[in-house]
Design an enzyme around this catalytic site. Structure first.
Site, PDB file in Angstrom:
ATOM      1  N   ASP A 161     -42.758 -90.814  22.506  1.00 19.40           N
ATOM      2  CA  ASP A 161     -43.569 -91.864  23.112  1.00 19.40           C
ATOM      3  C   ASP A 161     -43.105 -92.054  24.544  1.00 19.40           C
ATOM      4  O   ASP A 161     -42.009 -92.570  24.794  1.00 19.40           O
ATOM      5  CB  ASP A 161     -43.456 -93.186  22.353  1.00 19.40           C
ATOM      6  CG  ASP A 161     -44.452 -94.194  22.916  1.00 19.40           C
ATOM      7  OD1 ASP A 161     -45.139 -93.850  23.899  1.00 19.40           O
ATOM      8  OD2 ASP A 161     -44.555 -95.312  22.383  1.00 19.40           O
TER       9      ASP A 161
HETATM   10  C1  BGC Z   1     -47.162 -96.410  24.271  1.00 16.35           C
HETATM   11  C2  BGC Z   1     -47.917 -95.369  23.484  1.00 16.35           C
HETATM   12  C3  BGC Z   1     -48.857 -94.614  24.380  1.00 16.35           C
HETATM   13  C4  BGC Z   1     -48.062 -94.013  25.521  1.00 16.35           C
HETATM   14  C5  BGC Z   1     -48.899 -93.195  26.475  1.00 16.35           C
HETATM   15  C6  BGC Z   1     -46.541 -95.855  25.527  1.00 16.35           C
HETATM   16  O1  BGC Z   1     -46.061 -96.877  26.315  1.00 16.35           O
HETATM   17  O2  BGC Z   1     -46.157 -96.969  23.445  1.00 16.35           O
HETATM   18  O3  BGC Z   1     -48.597 -95.990  22.426  1.00 16.35           O
HETATM   19  O4  BGC Z   1     -49.534 -93.640  23.646  1.00 16.35           O
HETATM   20  O5  BGC Z   1     -47.459 -95.062  26.247  1.00 16.35           O
HETATM   21  O6  BGC Z   1     -49.740 -93.968  27.237  1.00 16.35           O
END
Ligand code: BGC
Length: 775
Positions: free
Chosen positions: A319
């Site tokens: 993530d």
């Molecule tokens: C979030 C994810 C997301 C990723 C990409 C992160 O901050 O937790 O859910 O897919 O960013 O945007």
């Protein structure tokens, strides 16, 4: 007597039964497998067997280490919209030309949150014509609840208890997004969320395991086009965030999670199993640690549970900078070690940090990471691209035209979804629906605005596609002059003369429609709150309007459960209007004026006070349960200052009908071990308007070798009833619906007595007893 049952309904069985059990991993083994690589963790044979064409094998053979690390790297698109860039902490992603060069050099396998078809096409052309190995790029994105046409925030949509709807909106979102070139979706978010202080509950399906699992599967089916992934309008789904992200201590986003194995098995794993059983191709690791081991470095979770026990063969992506964050967790002493730990623990692809690109080649050369592990991960990336049809036609989503901005195609679906997601919490004296010839004062911070309709995680849509509520209401009323409008205050601040203007707008009105609650910026990532109340300036406004004595309809804006103070709670009618997307205003008017009927049910419990958090209905009894008839009895699990029940329970939601339940019928109440039992209930609509009623089936296992919740939802059905109509709603119960994780964490079911409710919500109804016979 007990049985291991693998064919679990809904909450999903592992689709490859475990061959290796890791239940008894010692702490030492746990640590070792989390921080050091051993060859036996690999499954190269299995991986090889999966490859249909020789194409992937040949590519892996031909790739340099640097090119392999490049395929394991996904970066924010240099060409991203402002909301997409703002959705995450600032990252140095490079310019468009720099990213093109990285693609040329085989240093970048994927980008995310770009939105422009033309740019995607150019980048693909670079990959296909100017890079050495001609490996297509995959374009990813966070398409959480709509691409350009925005559907209700996922939590709101879960209130529809309508799986077909969840699938259709996901399908529509994927169609729009794929037409702009996106092939891989970072959705659905399927974290169970039982603490309303946590801001990201808005992205999921609420507190319940069964509802969350069914919705997870529906959304996967929708995004992936029923598994036909190489079609031009399908997107690969990502189950996120693995795991227990919603259990953050004190509801504080990113904060640590300390959970029992049982809570993982019974509450947090099931939606993931359901999503995998529905065919989800990728999983995203969670930002949080779990009992001391950050998810990005947690080999037990990724290798032992996800891969060995559940047989998952798809890709695990970090993530955002989750791999690099191992340093801040205090789990890695620098970027190189963070890359090694995350990669060996099971994270195949690194998002944003660039750590794999930077360190994996050297880690392999130094012998700290076996190249076989790199090949395993690269194979998964290439398989993802192959499944999406990108090797056969790298332009399969780039041939255009992109579905036009503000296209009307999905507006009716957005309106239907918004209508079905609103929840009527209260409707004293049948104040709603309103007649179109009444004089209405529409008051609240957002009533004349296009903002606060879409909710969080809108990276590709725009508030410009929405319509202010005041505009729609004016044209809905028999005569536009029947409407007076005032803002009253801002979301978090009083405005000069605001209350006076609101009172004067209300002076000649028959009814006040007061739109209050949170703004859309008060929920979402990094949006935790310690109090979950309506901000004070709005409560002051509500109090002033209540003093007029006029009937008040509150439309509650929120993406979490809120605590309602007395004034708001005493309003004659309360419609939970969430953030409903592009068609929010239209759907709200449809419901207010009776052109549609509310049918949503709460996917989260509304507590009485902040201090009850985390609060949910499927609690355990404790050894000193409170006596409902005597809640003040001492030495019981009770609070001194409030009842430990909900203000509005999970599953609650009124209709414009008047639904009356008969007693639940269970025949002789005997559920044979290998048989089934029918449970039914007669419901009648004694009202004068049609209604859609969601009948909920709850059970409680009276005595079990592991204590069980005081109620657990095991099924639900929606039925439409005309005025005066009656029907019998029937459920079939089998023993696999009664499974729980036993003492040794196998799924078990034990004979004996169960309470059963067929009820309109998690606190209603009379229990009847059923008996699961011994084998
Ligand atoms: C979030 C994810 C997301 C990723 C990409 C992160 O901050 O937790 O859910 O897919 O960013 O945007």
């Amino acid at each position: 007597m007990r049985a291991n049952i693998r064919d679990m309904q809904d909450i999903g069985a592992p689709y490859a039964p475990p061959s290796v059990s890791n239940r008894n991993l010692s702490r030492r083994q746990f640590f070792l497998s989390a921080t050091m690589f051993t060859g036996i963790l690999l499954m190269p044979q299995q991986a090889l067997a999966r490859t249909k064409s020789g194409r992937i094998d040949s590519l892996i053979k031909a790739m340099t280490l640097e090119e392999k690390a490049g395929q394991l790297t996904i970066m924010p698109a240099a060409f991203a919209s402002a909301p997409a860039t703002a959705a995450n902490p600032a990252a140095v992603a490079g310019t468009v030309e720099e990213q093109a060069q990285q693609i040329r050099d085989g240093q970048l396998g994927a980008v995310f949150n770009g939105f422009n078809l033309e740019w995607h096409r150019k980048m693909q052309k670079v990959a296909m014509e100017e890079s050495r190995l001609r490996i297509p790029m995959v374009f990813a994105g966070d398409v959480i609840h709509g691409f350009r046409t925005i559907f209700p925030v996922p939590l709101a949509e879960a209130a529809s208890f309508d799986l077909d709807l969840a699938e259709r909106t996901a399908r529509a979102a994927a169609q729009e997004a794929a037409s702009a070139g996106l092939a891989w979706n970072f959705a659905p978010m399927i974290d169970i969320a039982r603490d309303q202080r946590w801001g990201r509950g808005t992205e999921g399906a609420g507190e319940d395991v069964l509802l969350g699992s069914r919705i997870a599967a529906a959304r996967v089916r929708g995004f992936q086009g029923n598994g036909d992934l190489n079609r031009h309008d399908a997107m690969m789904a990502t189950l996120k965030h693995f795991v227990a992200y919603g259990a953050a201590e004190a509801g504080l986003d990113y904060s640590s999670v300390d959970l029992s194995r049982r809570a993982l098995e019974d509450v947090y794993f099931p939606p993931f199993r359901a999503g995998l059983n529905a065919g989800a191709g990728t999983v995203m690791a969670a930002f949080n640690e779990i009992s001391g081991i950050p998810a990005h470095g947690n080999s037990w979770l990724m290798r032992d549970i996800l891969r060995r026990q559940w047989g998952f063969e798809g890709l695990i992506v970090s993530d955002y900078t989750g791999d690099a964050e191992l340093i801040d967790h205090g789990f890695a002493d620098g970027p190189r070690e963070a890359a090694r730990i995350a990669f060996l623990a099971g994270v195949d692809m690194s998002m944003t940090s660039g750590l794999y690109r930077e360190h994996l080649p050297d880690l392999v050369r130094s012998g700290e990471v076996p190249e076989a592990r790199v090949d395993e991960a690269v194979r998964r990336v290439l398989e993802l691209k192959e499944k999406l049809g990108l090797f056969d036609d790298p332009y399969n989503r780039l041939n255009g035209p992109a579905i036009a901005a503000n296209s009307p195609a999905f507006r009716p679906l957005a309106r239907e979804a918004a209508q079905k997601s609103a929840v009527l919490l209260k409707n004293d004296n049948a104040l709603l629906p309103l007649s179109k010839d009444r004089r209405i004062a529409l008051i609240g911070p957002s009533v004349e605005s296009q903002e606060d309709q879409n909710g969080s995680w809108i990276l590709f849509g725009t508030p410009k596609d929405t319509t202010p509520l005041s505009d729609v209401m004016r044209r809905t009323l028999a005569d536009p002059t029947l409407l007076t409008v005032a803002r009253g205050c801002d979301t978090n601040a009083a405005i000069d003369g605001g209350i006076e203007t609101a009172l004067s707008a209300a002076k000649d009105a028959d009814v006040i429609v007061l739109v209050i609650g949170e703004s859309e910026r008060m929920a979402g990532e990094s949006k935790s709150r310690t109090t979950i109340t309506i901000p004070q300036p709005q409560r002051d406004l509500a109090a002033a309007l209540a003093a007029t004595g006029k009937p008040i309809v509150v439309i509650l804006k929120a993406a979490r459960a809120l605590v309602l103070d007395d004034t708001v709670a005493k309003a004659d009618a309360i419609l939970l209007g969430w953030f409903l997307g592009t068609e929010q205003s239209q759907a709200t008017c449809d419901l207010l004026f009776g052109d549609a009927s509310p049918s949503g049910r709460l996917p989260i419990s509304f507590p009485r006070t902040d201090g009850q958090q985390p609060f949910h209905y499927a609690r355990k009894a404790s050894g000193r349960p409170v006596i409902p008839a005597n809640p003040d009895q001492e030495y019981r699990a009770r609070y001194l200052d409030t009842l430990h029940t909900a203000a509005f329970p999970f599953g609650h939601g009124l209709t414009y009908g008047n639904i009356v339940y008969g007693p639940a019928q269970v025949g002789n109440g005997n559920l044979p071990w290998n048989g089934q039992l029918e449970a039914s209930v007669s419901i009648i609509n004694k009202g004068t308007r049609p209604a859609r009623e969601v009948v909920q089936l709850y059970i409680r296992d009276r005595v079990a070798s592991v204590t069980q919740p005081i109620r657990r939802l095991i099924d639900f059905q929606a039925v439409n009833l005309g005025a005066g109509e009656e029907c019998t709603v029937r459920f079939i119960i089998r023993r696999d619906q009664l499974l729980f994780s036993g003492v040794d964490y196998d799924m078990v079911v034990e004979p004996g007595a169960f309470d059963l409710w067929l009820a309109p919500n998690a606190e209603a109804g009379e229990a009847v007893s059923i008996q699961l016979a011994a084998q």
